[in-house]
Design an enzyme around this catalytic site. Structure first.
Site, PDB file in Angstrom:
ATOM      1  N   ASP A 187       9.266   2.628   1.664  1.00 18.26           N
ATOM      2  CA  ASP A 187       8.103   3.399   2.124  1.00 18.26           C
ATOM      3  C   ASP A 187       7.950   3.174   3.626  1.00 18.26           C
ATOM      4  O   ASP A 187       7.466   2.146   4.074  1.00 18.26           O
ATOM      5  CB  ASP A 187       6.859   2.922   1.359  1.00 18.26           C
ATOM      6  CG  ASP A 187       5.576   3.619   1.829  1.00 18.26           C
ATOM      7  OD1 ASP A 187       5.599   4.304   2.868  1.00 18.26           O
ATOM      8  OD2 ASP A 187       4.542   3.463   1.145  1.00 18.26           O
ATOM      9  N   LYS A 228       2.808   9.814   8.253  1.00 17.89           N
ATOM     10  CA  LYS A 228       1.975   9.569   9.442  1.00 17.89           C
ATOM     11  C   LYS A 228       2.444  10.194  10.759  1.00 17.89           C
ATOM     12  O   LYS A 228       1.962  11.232  11.144  1.00 17.89           O
ATOM     13  CB  LYS A 228       1.749   8.062   9.588  1.00 17.89           C
ATOM     14  CG  LYS A 228       0.871   7.504   8.455  1.00 17.89           C
ATOM     15  CD  LYS A 228       0.306   6.150   8.774  1.00 17.89           C
ATOM     16  CE  LYS A 228      -0.839   5.760   7.864  1.00 17.89           C
ATOM     17  NZ  LYS A 228      -0.467   5.153   6.591  1.00 17.89           N
ATOM     18  N   PHE A 248       0.856  -1.188   0.000  1.00 16.89           N
ATOM     19  CA  PHE A 248       0.000   0.000   0.000  1.00 16.89           C
ATOM     20  C   PHE A 248       0.889   1.234   0.000  1.00 16.89           C
ATOM     21  O   PHE A 248       1.734   1.399   0.873  1.00 16.89           O
ATOM     22  CB  PHE A 248      -0.938   0.032   1.222  1.00 16.89           C
ATOM     23  CG  PHE A 248      -1.862   1.218   1.186  1.00 16.89           C
ATOM     24  CD1 PHE A 248      -2.976   1.213   0.359  1.00 16.89           C
ATOM     25  CD2 PHE A 248      -1.605   2.341   1.947  1.00 16.89           C
ATOM     26  CE1 PHE A 248      -3.825   2.325   0.295  1.00 16.89           C
ATOM     27  CE2 PHE A 248      -2.450   3.459   1.889  1.00 16.89           C
ATOM     28  CZ  PHE A 248      -3.557   3.442   1.064  1.00 16.89           C
TER      29      PHE A 248
HETATM   30  C1  LIG Z   1      -0.832   5.347   5.140  1.00 19.17           C
HETATM   31  C2  LIG Z   1       0.180   4.929   4.135  1.00 19.17           C
HETATM   32  C3  LIG Z   1       0.386   5.644   2.946  1.00 19.17           C
HETATM   33  C4  LIG Z   1      -0.499   6.799   2.549  1.00 19.17           C
HETATM   34  O1  LIG Z   1      -0.402   7.873   3.414  1.00 19.17           O
HETATM   35  P1  LIG Z   1      -1.488   9.059   3.331  1.00 19.17           P
HETATM   36  O2  LIG Z   1      -0.980  10.072   4.304  1.00 19.17           O
HETATM   37  O3  LIG Z   1      -2.805   8.470   3.715  1.00 19.17           O
HETATM   38  O4  LIG Z   1      -1.485   9.548   1.939  1.00 19.17           O
HETATM   39  C5  LIG Z   1       1.416   5.252   2.126  1.00 19.17           C
HETATM   40  N1  LIG Z   1       2.204   4.213   2.425  1.00 19.17           N
HETATM   41  C6  LIG Z   1       2.034   3.491   3.562  1.00 19.17           C
HETATM   42  C7  LIG Z   1       2.962   2.367   3.853  1.00 19.17           C
HETATM   43  C8  LIG Z   1       1.007   3.814   4.441  1.00 19.17           C
HETATM   44  O5  LIG Z   1       0.820   3.082   5.544  1.00 19.17           O
END
Ligand SMILES: *Cc1c(COP(=O)(O)O)cnc(C)c1O
Length: 403
Positions: A228, A257, A143
């Site tokens: 990521d 986050k 994700f």
């Molecule tokens: C939450 C998340 C995203 C997206 O972040 P947003 O601030 O909602 O755009 C991308 N990568 C990972 C691994 C995430 O957990």
């Protein structure tokens, strides 16, 4: 639901009428205020926040140092745009470089935006070298966000199919399978982008040997490694960055986050080499790196360091995992406990995760349900043993069907 609370029913009704229904039916809590690990509804009910705004509220709610940093900065200047310099932006970039593998930082406003930046940076890097390599390998069940490029990067079709045509150039491989990467890579492959724990799809950690092998493959084949860390970064795994635990040096890392404890922010961190993918004019952001978000980020890092929160995460992470495993043995209702530090997935043998989430809510605990059978917790890093014990005991009651 307490129907006597006018605000609660009114807000839920208004939401149904005015807000796009992307979140489906939400948990019936109208957040009013928070303190520490607790969040309070407008109905006055107290909830232990075991999901922390999805790994965002790393200092819990209303941390005095964070509140002070944000309000002091708001009194001075909230935003000035990137035509000008601002001290919090520069100092947060400096701090992140000093704490990491990186030499350069760019600030955005969310995780998806940080990943957009990373994808652009990788493509820009190869373009500038005169050998464009647009292909990026990502993992199935990954994700990376909800924007057009990041839904294409995300290895789950449900996020992208309805919104096609998708951004081209992404190739998906099974996670934790180095041979699949070797097979998928070719002369056009410019980057590999991975999470070290797949959070959204069920808290699946990467194997240490896999991550080392991916790094080696990237080095040998001159492929950029993008990690990521939007969810794993900022302490939840017990180190500030999860990559530190894998003994590798990425080329690009994204954060978001938890970085500013709840103020919207995103960051792209890169080595000097990879950062050469952006020249003046190549990328930008109106809000990104604004003084308010960066002052918050500085306060978050300062609190993590001065309160030794990473030590707390490591200790309490191990404690929580052990307790959950014991609970699993006792109740036979938990098939696996996964994760690192305080980013934990609890896989249920037969109970529906949505049901367990709602029953925990009724008992005053906030968690997230992912997929049909996984409960995810990512509580504030300040949580203590007594609070964890209360959660475990509530979970035990729910799993054993006690009211
Ligand atoms: C939450 C998340 C995203 C997206 O972040 P947003 O601030 O909602 O755009 C991308 N990568 C990972 C691994 C995430 O957990």
């Amino acid at each position: 639901m307490n129907t006597k609370d006018k605000t609660l029913t009114q807000i839920i009704n208004y939401d149904e009428e005015y807000y796009m229904p992307v979140f489906g039916k939400r948990v019936p809590l109208v957040a009013d205020h928070g303190k520490g690990v607790y969040l309070y509804g407008t109905d006055g009910k107290q909830y232990m926040d075991m999901i922390g705004g999805i790994a965002v509220n790393v200092l819990g709610h209303s941390n005095p140092a964070l509140v002070k940093a944000v309000s002091d900065q708001a009194k001075k200047v909230i935003h000035c745009c990137n035509y000008y310099y601002n001290e919090p932006q520069t100092m947060l970039a400096k701090k992140l470089v000093e704490m990491s593998f990186a030499d350069k930082v760019f600030f955005a406003n969310s995780g998806a935006e940080a990943n957009e930046g990373a994808i652009k940076l990788a493509r820009g890097y190869w373009y500038k070298k005169g050998t464009p390599k647009p292909k990026i390998i990502t993992a199935k069940m990954s994700f990376h966000g909800r924007t057009m490029a990041t839904i294409a990067a995300t290895g789950q079709e449900k996020f992208s199919i309805p919104f096609g045509p998708n951004v081209p150039g992404f190739v998906y491989v099974p996670y934790n399978d180095i041979d699949a990467i070797k097979k998928a890579a070719d002369k056009e492959t410019g980057a590999i982008m991975l999470e070290l724990i797949q959070g959204e799809s069920g808290v699946h950690p990467a194997d240490a040997a896999y991550v080392k092998a991916v790094k080696k493959f990237c080095t040998e084949n001159k492929i950029l490694l993008i990690i990521d860390e939007v969810q794993t970064g900022v302490g939840h795994t017990g180190t500030f960055f999860a990559y530190e635990q894998y003994g590798i040096k990425p080329d690009i890392v994204t954060l978001a986050k938890g970085l500013s404890g709840g103020v919207p922010v995103g960051a792209v961190l890169a080595t000097k080499k990879a950062a050469a993918g952006f020249a003046p004019g190549d990328h930008g952001s109106t809000f990104g790196g604004n003084p308010l978000a960066c002052a918050a980020g500085l306060a978050v890092i300062d609190q993590i360091e001065s309160k030794e929160l990473l030590k707390n995460v490591t200790e309490l992470g191990a404690f929580t995992k052990e307790k959950l495993e014991k609970l699993g043995k006792k109740t036979k209702k938990i098939s696996e406990v996964r994760g690192k530090g305080l980013l934990i997935g609890i896989e249920l043998t037969s109970d529906s995760s949505a049901d367990v989430k709602m029953k925990l809510f009724e008992k005053g605990f906030l968690v997230s349900a992912i997929g049909a059978n996984v409960i995810r917790i990512a509580p504030p890093l300040i949580i203590n043993k007594t609070q964890i014990n209360k959660f475990i005991s509530a979970l035990q009651d729910v799993l054993q069907g006690k009211e």
